[in-house]
Design a protein around this motif. Structure first.
Motif, PDB file in Angstrom:
ATOM      1  N   LEU A   1     -15.684  -2.184 -52.565  1.00 48.39           N
ATOM      2  CA  LEU A   1     -14.580  -1.077 -52.660  1.00 48.39           C
ATOM      3  C   LEU A   1     -12.926  -1.103 -52.164  1.00 48.39           C
ATOM      4  O   LEU A   1     -11.991  -0.586 -52.916  1.00 48.39           O
ATOM      5  N   SER A   2     -12.995  -1.995 -51.195  1.00 48.13           N
ATOM      6  CA  SER A   2     -11.970  -1.963 -50.512  1.00 48.13           C
ATOM      7  C   SER A   2     -11.017  -3.430 -51.176  1.00 48.13           C
ATOM      8  O   SER A   2      -9.637  -3.437 -51.036  1.00 48.13           O
ATOM      9  N   GLN A   3     -11.915  -3.830 -51.947  1.00 48.77           N
ATOM     10  CA  GLN A   3     -10.843  -5.072 -53.267  1.00 48.77           C
ATOM     11  C   GLN A   3     -11.102  -4.156 -54.380  1.00 48.77           C
ATOM     12  O   GLN A   3      -9.904  -4.788 -55.030  1.00 48.77           O
ATOM     13  N   THR A   4     -10.799  -3.222 -54.100  1.00 48.02           N
ATOM     14  CA  THR A   4     -10.482  -2.291 -55.507  1.00 48.02           C
ATOM     15  C   THR A   4      -9.577  -1.371 -55.978  1.00 48.02           C
ATOM     16  O   THR A   4      -8.947  -1.213 -54.686  1.00 48.02           O
ATOM     17  N   HIS A   5      -8.288  -1.176 -56.286  1.00 53.12           N
ATOM     18  CA  HIS A   5      -7.182  -0.594 -56.888  1.00 53.12           C
ATOM     19  C   HIS A   5      -7.765   0.476 -58.324  1.00 53.12           C
ATOM     20  O   HIS A   5      -8.176   0.693 -58.815  1.00 53.12           O
ATOM     21  N   VAL A   6      -6.897   1.700 -57.919  1.00 48.14           N
ATOM     22  CA  VAL A   6      -6.576   2.558 -59.013  1.00 48.14           C
ATOM     23  C   VAL A   6      -5.452   2.776 -59.254  1.00 48.14           C
ATOM     24  O   VAL A   6      -4.224   2.519 -58.822  1.00 48.14           O
ATOM     25  N   ALA A   7      -5.958   2.997 -60.816  1.00 48.61           N
ATOM     26  CA  ALA A   7      -4.076   2.665 -61.745  1.00 48.61           C
ATOM     27  C   ALA A   7      -3.929   3.874 -62.456  1.00 48.61           C
ATOM     28  O   ALA A   7      -5.164   3.851 -63.000  1.00 48.61           O
ATOM     29  N   PHE A   8      -3.213   4.741 -62.939  1.00 52.72           N
ATOM     30  CA  PHE A   8      -2.369   5.275 -64.270  1.00 52.72           C
ATOM     31  C   PHE A   8      -0.940   4.830 -65.149  1.00 52.72           C
ATOM     32  O   PHE A   8      -0.843   4.438 -64.679  1.00 52.72           O
ATOM     33  N   ALA A   9      -1.478   5.417 -66.303  1.00 52.47           N
ATOM     34  CA  ALA A   9      -0.507   5.592 -67.475  1.00 52.47           C
ATOM     35  C   ALA A   9       0.467   5.959 -67.850  1.00 52.47           C
ATOM     36  O   ALA A   9      -1.036   7.656 -68.340  1.00 52.47           O
ATOM     37  N   ASN A  10       0.808   6.004 -68.051  1.00 51.71           N
ATOM     38  CA  ASN A  10       1.589   6.843 -69.139  1.00 51.71           C
ATOM     39  C   ASN A  10       1.824   8.822 -68.459  1.00 51.71           C
ATOM     40  O   ASN A  10       2.891   9.285 -67.869  1.00 51.71           O
ATOM     41  N   SER A  11       1.037   9.009 -68.028  1.00 55.96           N
ATOM     42  CA  SER A  11       0.558  10.683 -67.446  1.00 55.96           C
ATOM     43  C   SER A  11      -0.948  10.475 -66.845  1.00 55.96           C
ATOM     44  O   SER A  11      -1.458   9.718 -68.045  1.00 55.96           O
ATOM     45  N   ASP A  12      -0.847  11.124 -65.732  1.00 55.93           N
ATOM     46  CA  ASP A  12      -2.668  11.447 -65.019  1.00 55.93           C
ATOM     47  C   ASP A  12      -2.592  13.145 -65.184  1.00 55.93           C
ATOM     48  O   ASP A  12      -3.408  13.262 -64.205  1.00 55.93           O
ATOM     49  N   THR A  13      -2.655  13.951 -66.199  1.00 56.86           N
ATOM     50  CA  THR A  13      -2.830  15.192 -66.154  1.00 56.86           C
ATOM     51  C   THR A  13      -3.997  15.389 -67.227  1.00 56.86           C
ATOM     52  O   THR A  13      -4.019  14.643 -68.370  1.00 56.86           O
ATOM     53  N   VAL A  14      -5.193  16.296 -67.465  1.00 59.54           N
ATOM     54  CA  VAL A  14      -5.710  16.281 -67.763  1.00 59.54           C
ATOM     55  C   VAL A  14      -6.026  16.547 -69.467  1.00 59.54           C
ATOM     56  O   VAL A  14      -6.561  15.841 -69.675  1.00 59.54           O
TER      57      VAL A  14
END
Length: 395
Positions: A333-346
């Motif tokens: 988990l410590s080597q894991t990343h989270v990312a988003f593009a465009n928007s992060d709305t539902v």
């Protein structure tokens, strides 16, 4: 910051909104003249793919590509597989088939290209290997579904059923393309190799917005590539609202809802991503460079949310295999990343969310639909060291 969350549009009466309903936007752009997914002529690759997709738009008929690889390698399979039960269920299913039908279901385990034939498109647009549920008579269909149920957890099997129900909704509410949809006609099952408690074999089940590829090796199993999606996001059966991707979507959006402004700035990707990147036909083993905010920079509560989001995908597998994989992904988990593009709305147009670890890769995207007035979900879960049970598919 406050995001526009949990505002899924209420289930709709399609006839009141559209006089003609077709397949979902990115799904229905496929070259419907294609007779086989394996005969694609596209040569698009990771550095020059159309629409920003490595290997072309996911699953799209003439855009789908294949890499000739040896899939029978030593992948980092999950332990704890319920192989004995799966072998019994597979054997029982095969016993219901006559010789001709069994020939449509069974493939050589070394047939790598057939094993890679999966897609998010309807089967009429991207033909699947195996046999459609609609072609199974008598005890054969219940036995086929019993096999699928044995492979999965209760959660995973329930999701199969709701995704199929979404396809029935499309069939009932579509003024065109009705032959493309349906829980029987659009879903196929195939078995690669002889089901065995010791040898390698694979069970493949899928259709529109669904692909389960489970490769067994003794007491271990590979459960990826795995595609789940739904069109529409929400619909009704009688008076009951159904949301096939609710847990997967909710847990992922919880992660991005929790980000502070500085964390969100790190998580946002530049450029536009229109659909999943590591979809069908993208089997080179080359994943995009890691980007986004590191999970190690998140709070303990946020790290728990990331694990919950990963578990929502992994826990579709049988409990023993899921526990084995979650132990691995937790350790990384410590080597894991989270990312988003465009928007992060539902309900954002092309909202794109990603979890990227040393092994785990999860994508969820809102993609434009032509069958409802709203966006709908495409999602994929892959294991970088174990897709199809292989350490390195690109070798």
């Amino acid at each position: 910051m406050t995001k526009l969350r949990r505002t899924i549009v209420a289930p709709i009466a399609a006839a009141a909104l559209f006089s003609a309903v077709t397949a979902c936007g990115s799904d229905s752009d496929a070259d419907t003249s294609s007779t086989s997914a394996s005969t694609s002529t596209s040569t698009a690759g990771p550095s020059g793919a159309p629409n920003g997709f490595p290997g072309g738009a996911p699953g799209g008929g003439g855009l789908q590509t294949f890499t000739a690889v040896d899939l029978d390698t030593d992948g980092a399979n999950a332990s704890g597989a319920n192989t004995t039960e799966v072998v019994a269920a597979a054997t029982a299913f095969l016993a219901t088939l006559d010789t001709s039908t069994a020939g449509k279901v069974s493939y050589d385990f070394a047939d790598s290209e057939s094993r890679q034939t999966w897609s998010n498109y309807p089967a009429q647009q991207v033909p699947r290997k195996g046999i459609a549920l609609s072609e199974l008579d008598g005890d054969a269909k219940p036995a086929a579904m019993a096999l699928v149920k044995t492979m999965l957890s209760a959660q995973g099997y329930a999701q199969v059923q709701t995704i199929q129900q979404a396809d029935d909704w499309l069939r009932a509410n579509s003024a065109s393309g009705t032959d493309s949809f349906g829980s029987d006609s659009d879903y196929y099952i195939a078995i690669y190799g002889k089901p065995s408690a010791t040898g390698s074999f694979m069970v493949q089940f899928g259709g529109h917005h669904l692909a389960r590829n489970y490769t067994y090796k003794g007491a271990t199993v590979s459960i990826t590539p795995d595609f789940t999606g739904t069109e529409p996001k929400s619909f009704t059966i009688g008076s009951t609202a159904v949301e096939p991707m609710k847990e997967k979507a909710d847990t992922l959006f919880d992660v991005f809802d929790s980000l502070r402004d500085d964390q969100e700035a790190k998580a946002k990707l530049s450029g536009t991503i229109d659909d999943i990147l590591m979809g069908p036909g993208v089997d080179s083993g080359k994943f995009p460079a890691t980007q986004g905010v590191a999970v190690s920079d998140l709070s303990a509560e946020q790290r728990t949310l990331v694990l919950d989001a990963i578990a929502a995908w992994v826990n579709d597998a049988s409990p023993g295999a899921a526990a084995s994989l979650m132990k691995t992904y937790t350790a990384q988990l410590s080597q894991t990343h989270v990312a988003f593009a465009n928007s992060d709305t539902v309900d954002g147009e092309s909202t794109y969310l990603r979890i990227d670890g040393p092994r785990v890769w999860i994508e969820l995207v809102n993609t434009r639909s032509r069958s409802t007035p709203n966006v709908h979900y495409h999602g994929v879960y892959r294991d970088k060291t174990d897709d199809y049970g292989s350490t390195n598919p690109s070798a």
